[in-house]
Design a protein around this motif. Structure first.
Motif, short mmCIF file in Angstrom:
data_model
loop_
_atom_site.label_atom_id
_atom_site.label_comp_id
_atom_site.label_asym_id
_atom_site.label_seq_id
_atom_site.Cartn_x
_atom_site.Cartn_y
_atom_site.Cartn_z
N PHE A 61 0.83 -1.21 0.00
CA PHE A 61 0.00 0.00 0.00
C PHE A 61 0.87 1.26 0.00
O PHE A 61 0.62 2.21 -0.76
CB PHE A 61 -0.93 0.00 1.22
N LYS A 62 1.88 1.26 0.85
CA LYS A 62 2.76 2.42 0.92
C LYS A 62 3.50 2.62 -0.40
O LYS A 62 3.66 3.76 -0.88
CB LYS A 62 3.77 2.25 2.06
N GLU A 63 3.97 1.53 -0.99
CA GLU A 63 4.69 1.62 -2.27
C GLU A 63 3.77 2.13 -3.37
O GLU A 63 4.17 2.94 -4.21
CB GLU A 63 5.24 0.24 -2.65
N MET A 64 2.52 1.68 -3.35
CA MET A 64 1.58 2.09 -4.38
C MET A 64 1.24 3.58 -4.27
O MET A 64 1.08 4.27 -5.28
CB MET A 64 0.30 1.27 -4.28
N MET A 65 1.15 4.09 -3.04
CA MET A 65 0.82 5.49 -2.84
C MET A 65 1.92 6.41 -3.35
O MET A 65 1.70 7.61 -3.55
CB MET A 65 0.55 5.76 -1.36
N GLU A 66 3.10 5.85 -3.55
CA GLU A 66 4.21 6.65 -4.07
C GLU A 66 4.26 6.66 -5.60
O GLU A 66 5.03 7.41 -6.19
CB GLU A 66 5.54 6.10 -3.52
N LEU A 67 3.42 5.83 -6.22
CA LEU A 67 3.38 5.79 -7.68
C LEU A 67 2.48 6.90 -8.22
O LEU A 67 1.60 7.40 -7.51
CB LEU A 67 2.85 4.43 -8.15
N THR A 68 2.67 7.27 -9.45
CA THR A 68 1.84 8.28 -10.10
C THR A 68 0.86 7.61 -11.04
O THR A 68 1.00 6.42 -11.37
CB THR A 68 2.71 9.26 -10.91
N GLN A 69 -0.16 8.36 -11.50
CA GLN A 69 -1.15 7.81 -12.42
C GLN A 69 -0.52 7.38 -13.74
O GLN A 69 -1.06 6.54 -14.45
CB GLN A 69 -2.26 8.85 -12.68
N GLU A 70 0.63 7.96 -14.07
CA GLU A 70 1.31 7.61 -15.31
C GLU A 70 1.90 6.19 -15.24
O GLU A 70 2.15 5.55 -16.25
CB GLU A 70 2.42 8.61 -15.63
N GLN A 71 2.13 5.71 -14.02
CA GLN A 71 2.70 4.38 -13.83
C GLN A 71 1.56 3.35 -13.70
O GLN A 71 1.46 2.62 -12.72
CB GLN A 71 3.60 4.36 -12.59
N LYS A 72 0.70 3.32 -14.73
CA LYS A 72 -0.53 2.53 -14.68
C LYS A 72 -0.29 1.04 -14.49
O LYS A 72 -1.00 0.37 -13.73
CB LYS A 72 -1.36 2.78 -15.94
N GLU A 73 0.67 0.51 -15.19
CA GLU A 73 0.92 -0.94 -15.09
C GLU A 73 1.36 -1.33 -13.69
O GLU A 73 0.93 -2.34 -13.15
CB GLU A 73 1.98 -1.35 -16.13
N GLU A 74 2.24 -0.52 -13.11
CA GLU A 74 2.71 -0.80 -11.75
C GLU A 74 1.58 -0.64 -10.74
O GLU A 74 1.46 -1.42 -9.78
CB GLU A 74 3.87 0.12 -11.39
N LEU A 75 0.76 0.40 -10.95
CA LEU A 75 -0.40 0.60 -10.06
C LEU A 75 -1.34 -0.59 -10.11
O LEU A 75 -1.78 -1.10 -9.08
CB LEU A 75 -1.15 1.87 -10.48
N SER A 76 -1.62 -1.04 -11.33
CA SER A 76 -2.53 -2.17 -11.51
C SER A 76 -1.98 -3.43 -10.87
O SER A 76 -2.72 -4.19 -10.23
CB SER A 76 -2.77 -2.40 -13.00
N ALA A 77 -0.69 -3.65 -10.99
CA ALA A 77 -0.05 -4.84 -10.42
C ALA A 77 -0.13 -4.82 -8.89
O ALA A 77 -0.40 -5.84 -8.26
CB ALA A 77 1.39 -4.92 -10.87
N LYS A 78 0.11 -3.63 -8.31
CA LYS A 78 0.07 -3.50 -6.85
C LYS A 78 -1.34 -3.72 -6.32
O LYS A 78 -1.55 -4.40 -5.30
CB LYS A 78 0.58 -2.12 -6.42
N VAL A 79 -2.34 -3.15 -7.01
CA VAL A 79 -3.72 -3.32 -6.59
C VAL A 79 -4.12 -4.79 -6.66
O VAL A 79 -4.74 -5.33 -5.74
CB VAL A 79 -4.67 -2.47 -7.46
N SER A 80 -3.74 -5.45 -7.75
CA SER A 80 -4.04 -6.88 -7.92
C SER A 80 -3.39 -7.69 -6.81
O SER A 80 -4.00 -8.62 -6.26
CB SER A 80 -3.53 -7.35 -9.28
N GLU A 81 -2.19 -7.32 -6.44
CA GLU A 81 -1.45 -8.00 -5.38
C GLU A 81 -2.17 -7.87 -4.05
O GLU A 81 -2.32 -8.84 -3.29
CB GLU A 81 -0.05 -7.38 -5.30
N MET A 82 -2.66 -6.67 -3.76
CA MET A 82 -3.35 -6.43 -2.50
C MET A 82 -4.72 -7.09 -2.47
O MET A 82 -5.16 -7.59 -1.42
CB MET A 82 -3.48 -4.92 -2.24
N GLU A 83 -5.40 -7.12 -3.60
CA GLU A 83 -6.70 -7.80 -3.67
C GLU A 83 -6.55 -9.30 -3.45
O GLU A 83 -7.37 -9.92 -2.76
CB GLU A 83 -7.36 -7.52 -5.02
N THR A 84 -5.49 -9.88 -4.01
CA THR A 84 -5.22 -11.30 -3.80
C THR A 84 -4.93 -11.58 -2.34
O THR A 84 -5.41 -12.57 -1.75
CB THR A 84 -4.03 -11.75 -4.66
N SER A 85 -4.14 -10.70 -1.72
CA SER A 85 -3.81 -10.84 -0.30
C SER A 85 -5.07 -10.76 0.56
O SER A 85 -5.23 -11.53 1.52
CB SER A 85 -2.82 -9.75 0.11
#
Length: 216
Positions: A61-85
């Motif tokens: 969550f902390k790592e994702m909050m440091e990403l920008t909207q331009e980093q869409k792929e990384e944002l999507s991966a982090k969200v998917s990771e947290m949803e799985t968790s």
């Protein structure tokens, strides 16, 4: 977003091996507490795994909050990771609930121990133990309810994070909701732990009574 604190369970610390029990009441109590402790193995295992998942989820969550909207792929991966968790946590919560329910059913055998006790002071302590453990089980039931509500809020938050149309005020409000519910969970955990502590104090007291009878 605060990580859920693991529910601490005080070990029954049963000294079973190599012992000769002084009274049949003591032996019966040992039998009941031993089985309850075994029944709660699934609960203890689930709590350890939950703690690890929560730590990792907090980091993500902390790592994702440091990403920008331009980093869409990384944002999507982090969200998917947290949803799985989150889904894994809910499975563990279900296993934990089953373990505690089994322990609660087993603990009903304490009624027979209470009836067996001849000394009024021992009987009184056993009745107090029953009352505290009953409250402890009740608090765990409330914990499950509050934790599931928290998980639903977290699920909603993760969906908002994945949506690039989400506006910051709405996101901040959802984070506040999550934190408020997290506080509610923490309060139930504190009550659960308190009943566990009192139960174990009473357990120690009744074993002191048994030991006193042996030494007389």
């Amino acid at each position: 977003m605060n990580r859920i604190i693991i529910i601490s369970l005080f070990s029954f610390i049963l000294l079973l091996s190599g012992c000769s029990f002084g009274t049949s009441t003591e032996s019966s109590l040992n039998d009941v507490l031993s089985k309850v402790y075994e029944d709660e193995e699934g609960y203890r295992t689930a709590q350890e795994q939950l703690s690890e998942l929560e730590k990792n989820e907090q980091t993500s969550f902390k790592e994702m909050m440091e990403l920008t909207q331009e980093q869409k792929e990384e944002l999507s991966a982090k969200v998917s990771e947290m949803e799985t968790s989150l889904e894994e946590r809910l499975k563990l919560i279900s296993a934990e609930e089953e373990s505690i329910n089994q322990a609660e059913e087993t603990f009903k055998e304490i009624d027979g121990v209470i009836e067996q006790a001849e000394e009024e002071d021992v009987k009184g302590i056993l009745q107090d133990m029953k009352a505290e453990m009953t409250e402890r089980f009740s608090m765990h039931e409330e914990f499950i309810k509050q934790y599931e509500q928290l998980s639903e809020l977290q699920r909603s938050l993760y969906a908002m994070l994945a949506d690039n149309q989400t506006e910051m005020p709405a996101l901040q409000n959802k984070v506040k909701e999550v934190n408020v519910q997290n506080d509610a969970v923490q309060k139930v955990i504190a009550q659960f732990n308190e009943h566990t502590k009192i139960f174990n104090d009473l357990k120690n007291e009744v074993y002191e009574k048994f030991n006193g009878e042996k030494n007389e």
